[in-house]
Design a protein around this motif. Structure first.
Motif, short mmCIF file in Angstrom:
data_model
loop_
_atom_site.label_atom_id
_atom_site.label_comp_id
_atom_site.label_asym_id
_atom_site.label_seq_id
_atom_site.Cartn_x
_atom_site.Cartn_y
_atom_site.Cartn_z
N GLU A 7 0.85 -1.19 0.00
CA GLU A 7 0.00 0.00 0.00
C GLU A 7 0.88 1.24 0.00
OE1 GLU A 7 -1.68 1.53 3.97
OE2 GLU A 7 -1.55 -0.63 4.26
N SER A 9 0.55 5.86 0.17
CA SER A 9 -0.29 7.05 0.28
C SER A 9 0.61 8.28 0.43
CB SER A 9 -1.24 6.95 1.47
OG SER A 9 -0.51 6.90 2.68
N HIS A 11 0.02 12.83 1.07
CA HIS A 11 -0.82 14.02 1.12
C HIS A 11 0.04 15.22 1.49
CE1 HIS A 11 -0.64 12.88 5.38
NE2 HIS A 11 -0.87 14.16 5.63
N GLY A 20 4.23 11.13 3.18
CA GLY A 20 3.79 9.90 2.52
C GLY A 20 4.35 8.67 3.18
N THR A 22 4.97 4.20 2.18
CA THR A 22 4.81 3.02 1.34
C THR A 22 5.09 1.80 2.20
OG1 THR A 22 5.52 4.23 -0.62
CG2 THR A 22 5.57 1.83 -0.75
N ALA A 81 5.57 5.30 -5.76
CA ALA A 81 4.31 4.64 -5.41
C ALA A 81 3.47 5.54 -4.51
CB ALA A 81 4.59 3.30 -4.72
N ALA A 82 4.13 6.20 -3.55
CA ALA A 82 3.41 7.11 -2.67
C ALA A 82 2.96 8.35 -3.42
CB ALA A 82 4.29 7.50 -1.48
N GLN A 83 3.84 8.91 -4.25
CA GLN A 83 3.51 10.12 -5.01
C GLN A 83 2.33 9.89 -5.95
OE1 GLN A 83 7.46 10.83 -6.60
NE2 GLN A 83 7.58 12.75 -5.44
N ALA A 84 2.20 8.69 -6.47
CA ALA A 84 1.13 8.37 -7.42
C ALA A 84 -0.26 8.49 -6.78
CB ALA A 84 1.32 6.97 -8.00
N THR A 85 -0.32 8.45 -5.46
CA THR A 85 -1.61 8.54 -4.76
C THR A 85 -1.98 9.97 -4.42
OG1 THR A 85 -0.73 8.32 -2.51
CG2 THR A 85 -1.18 6.27 -3.73
N GLU A 87 -3.34 13.48 -4.64
CA GLU A 87 -4.38 14.11 -5.46
C GLU A 87 -3.87 15.46 -5.97
OE1 GLU A 87 -8.17 14.25 -3.55
OE2 GLU A 87 -7.99 12.20 -2.83
#
Length: 88
Positions: A7, A9, A11, A20, A22, A81-85, A87
């Protein structure tokens, strides 16, 4: 070492800094890991490596920590992976 991302994330906080994380597993390792990321502007990143859930084998943890320090591809893949989430 091969890893699998479980997973991720990211923000921005109230001051605009990026936060973030991972969570990932490494092939053959007992425990999953969590790397947290922090950057004031999204350019230079600080990170912290921890076990994601339960503690594992210290020698394996040290291998992963060394990989994050020495292998830009490893670090970048986990950060991306974290940056891709994030918004827009």
């Amino acid at each position: 070492m091969k890893f699998n991302i479980v997973e991720a994330s990211m923000h921005k906080d109230s001051e605009g800094a990026f936060l973030g994380k991972t969570v990932f597993e490494v092939e053959g390792h007992k425990a999953a890991y969590e790397v947290t990321f922090f950057s004031k502007r999204g350019k230079e990143w600080d990170y912290s490596l921890n076990y994601a859930h339960e503690s594992g084998i210290e020698a394996q943890f040290m291998q992963v920590d060394a990989a994050l320090e020495e292998d830009d591809d490893w670090f970048d893949a986990l950060l991306e992976a974290a940056q891709a989430t994030l918004e827009a």
